[in-house]
Design a protein around this motif. Sequence first.
Motif, PDB file in Angstrom:
ATOM      1  N   LEU A  88       0.821  -1.212   0.000  1.00 11.20           N
ATOM      2  CA  LEU A  88       0.000   0.000   0.000  1.00 11.20           C
ATOM      3  C   LEU A  88       0.854   1.261   0.000  1.00 11.20           C
ATOM      4  CD1 LEU A  88      -2.901   0.943  -0.039  1.00 11.20           C
ATOM      5  CD2 LEU A  88      -2.887   0.912   2.449  1.00 11.20           C
ATOM      6  N   SER A  89       1.980   1.223   0.690  1.00 12.61           N
ATOM      7  CA  SER A  89       2.840   2.410   0.741  1.00 12.61           C
ATOM      8  C   SER A  89       3.575   2.648  -0.577  1.00 12.61           C
ATOM      9  CB  SER A  89       3.856   2.287   1.881  1.00 12.61           C
ATOM     10  OG  SER A  89       4.817   1.296   1.597  1.00 12.61           O
ATOM     11  N   SER A  90       3.536   1.667  -1.470  1.00 11.66           N
ATOM     12  CA  SER A  90       4.240   1.815  -2.746  1.00 11.66           C
ATOM     13  C   SER A  90       3.392   2.470  -3.834  1.00 11.66           C
ATOM     14  CB  SER A  90       4.737   0.452  -3.233  1.00 11.66           C
ATOM     15  OG  SER A  90       3.644  -0.354  -3.621  1.00 11.66           O
ATOM     16  N   ASN A  93      -1.615   6.405  -5.124  1.00 14.61           N
ATOM     17  CA  ASN A  93      -3.009   6.671  -4.816  1.00 14.61           C
ATOM     18  C   ASN A  93      -3.555   5.568  -3.895  1.00 14.61           C
ATOM     19  OD1 ASN A  93      -5.715   7.310  -4.771  1.00 14.61           O
ATOM     20  ND2 ASN A  93      -5.845   7.720  -6.968  1.00 14.61           N
ATOM     21  N   PRO A  94      -3.249   5.649  -2.591  1.00 15.23           N
ATOM     22  CA  PRO A  94      -3.695   4.601  -1.671  1.00 15.23           C
ATOM     23  C   PRO A  94      -5.213   4.434  -1.639  1.00 15.23           C
ATOM     24  CG  PRO A  94      -2.283   6.199  -0.535  1.00 15.23           C
ATOM     25  CD  PRO A  94      -2.471   6.662  -1.937  1.00 15.23           C
ATOM     26  N   SER A  95      -5.959   5.502  -1.762  1.00 11.98           N
ATOM     27  CA  SER A  95      -7.417   5.410  -1.729  1.00 11.98           C
ATOM     28  C   SER A  95      -7.942   4.533  -2.859  1.00 11.98           C
ATOM     29  CB  SER A  95      -8.053   6.794  -1.833  1.00 11.98           C
ATOM     30  OG  SER A  95      -7.709   7.563  -0.726  1.00 11.98           O
ATOM     31  N   LEU A  96      -7.407   4.722  -4.046  1.00  5.94           N
ATOM     32  CA  LEU A  96      -7.827   3.926  -5.190  1.00  5.94           C
ATOM     33  C   LEU A  96      -7.408   2.465  -5.013  1.00  5.94           C
ATOM     34  CD1 LEU A  96      -9.208   3.873  -7.938  1.00  5.94           C
ATOM     35  CD2 LEU A  96      -7.023   4.524  -8.965  1.00  5.94           C
ATOM     36  N   SER A  99      -9.715   0.872  -2.607  1.00 13.26           N
ATOM     37  CA  SER A  99     -11.011   0.668  -3.237  1.00 13.26           C
ATOM     38  C   SER A  99     -11.000  -0.600  -4.091  1.00 13.26           C
ATOM     39  CB  SER A  99     -11.371   1.888  -4.084  1.00 13.26           C
ATOM     40  OG  SER A  99     -12.555   1.659  -4.798  1.00 13.26           O
ATOM     41  N   HIS A 100      -9.954  -0.754  -4.899  1.00 18.28           N
ATOM     42  CA  HIS A 100      -9.845  -1.963  -5.733  1.00 18.28           C
ATOM     43  C   HIS A 100      -9.702  -3.205  -4.857  1.00 18.28           C
ATOM     44  CE1 HIS A 100      -9.797  -0.081  -9.623  1.00 18.28           C
ATOM     45  NE2 HIS A 100      -8.809   0.734  -9.264  1.00 18.28           N
ATOM     46  N   PHE A 101      -8.942  -3.099  -3.791  1.00 21.04           N
ATOM     47  CA  PHE A 101      -8.758  -4.213  -2.862  1.00 21.04           C
ATOM     48  C   PHE A 101     -10.093  -4.617  -2.246  1.00 21.04           C
ATOM     49  CE2 PHE A 101      -8.105  -5.444   1.622  1.00 21.04           C
ATOM     50  CZ  PHE A 101      -7.414  -6.630   1.431  1.00 21.04           C
ATOM     51  N   ALA A 102     -10.841  -3.637  -1.781  1.00 11.51           N
ATOM     52  CA  ALA A 102     -12.119  -3.904  -1.112  1.00 11.51           C
ATOM     53  C   ALA A 102     -13.119  -4.572  -2.055  1.00 11.51           C
ATOM     54  CB  ALA A 102     -12.695  -2.610  -0.543  1.00 11.51           C
ATOM     55  N   LYS A 103     -13.084  -4.179  -3.339  1.00 14.63           N
ATOM     56  CA  LYS A 103     -13.993  -4.793  -4.313  1.00 14.63           C
ATOM     57  C   LYS A 103     -13.716  -6.282  -4.491  1.00 14.63           C
ATOM     58  CE  LYS A 103     -14.779  -0.624  -7.024  1.00 14.63           C
ATOM     59  NZ  LYS A 103     -14.478   0.065  -8.290  1.00 14.63           N
ATOM     60  N   GLY A 104     -12.495  -6.687  -4.239  1.00  8.86           N
ATOM     61  CA  GLY A 104     -12.123  -8.090  -4.416  1.00  8.86           C
ATOM     62  C   GLY A 104     -12.361  -8.959  -3.198  1.00  8.86           C
TER      63      GLY A 104
END
Length: 118
Positions: A88-90, A93-96, A99-104
């Motif tokens: 995530l720190s890499s 755009n952590p928010s995006l 968001s993609h992570f949560a969708k999965g």
Amino acid sequence: MSKRNRMQGELENSVLNVLWSAEQPLTSNEVLAAINTNDELALTTILTVLTRLQEKGLVVREASGRTGLFSAAQSRDEHVAKLLLEVLSSTDNPSLAISHFAKGLSKDAAAALKKSLG
């Protein structure tokens, strides 16, 4: 990634999985016995992997006479959380990314995430 690096990473993961599954610290011989299902590995190979994992801070070695006892420095869940934070720190755009992570996530995993966030 070279085949050797990939194999080394797989062996490191196998060693960590053995240590995470153990109820107590293990000797290098016990780690070898748990992994070496077809006698392809030598004890020196396991000792090298354990030393490298120790240098990375992933394994703790306790002295026990002439042998050492090895255990994981953190639980599997703590390790996975650390990896997720590194990934995530890499991103720019952590928010995006979140968001993609949560969708999965599965429904159960999403519910657990919501619960942990309060």
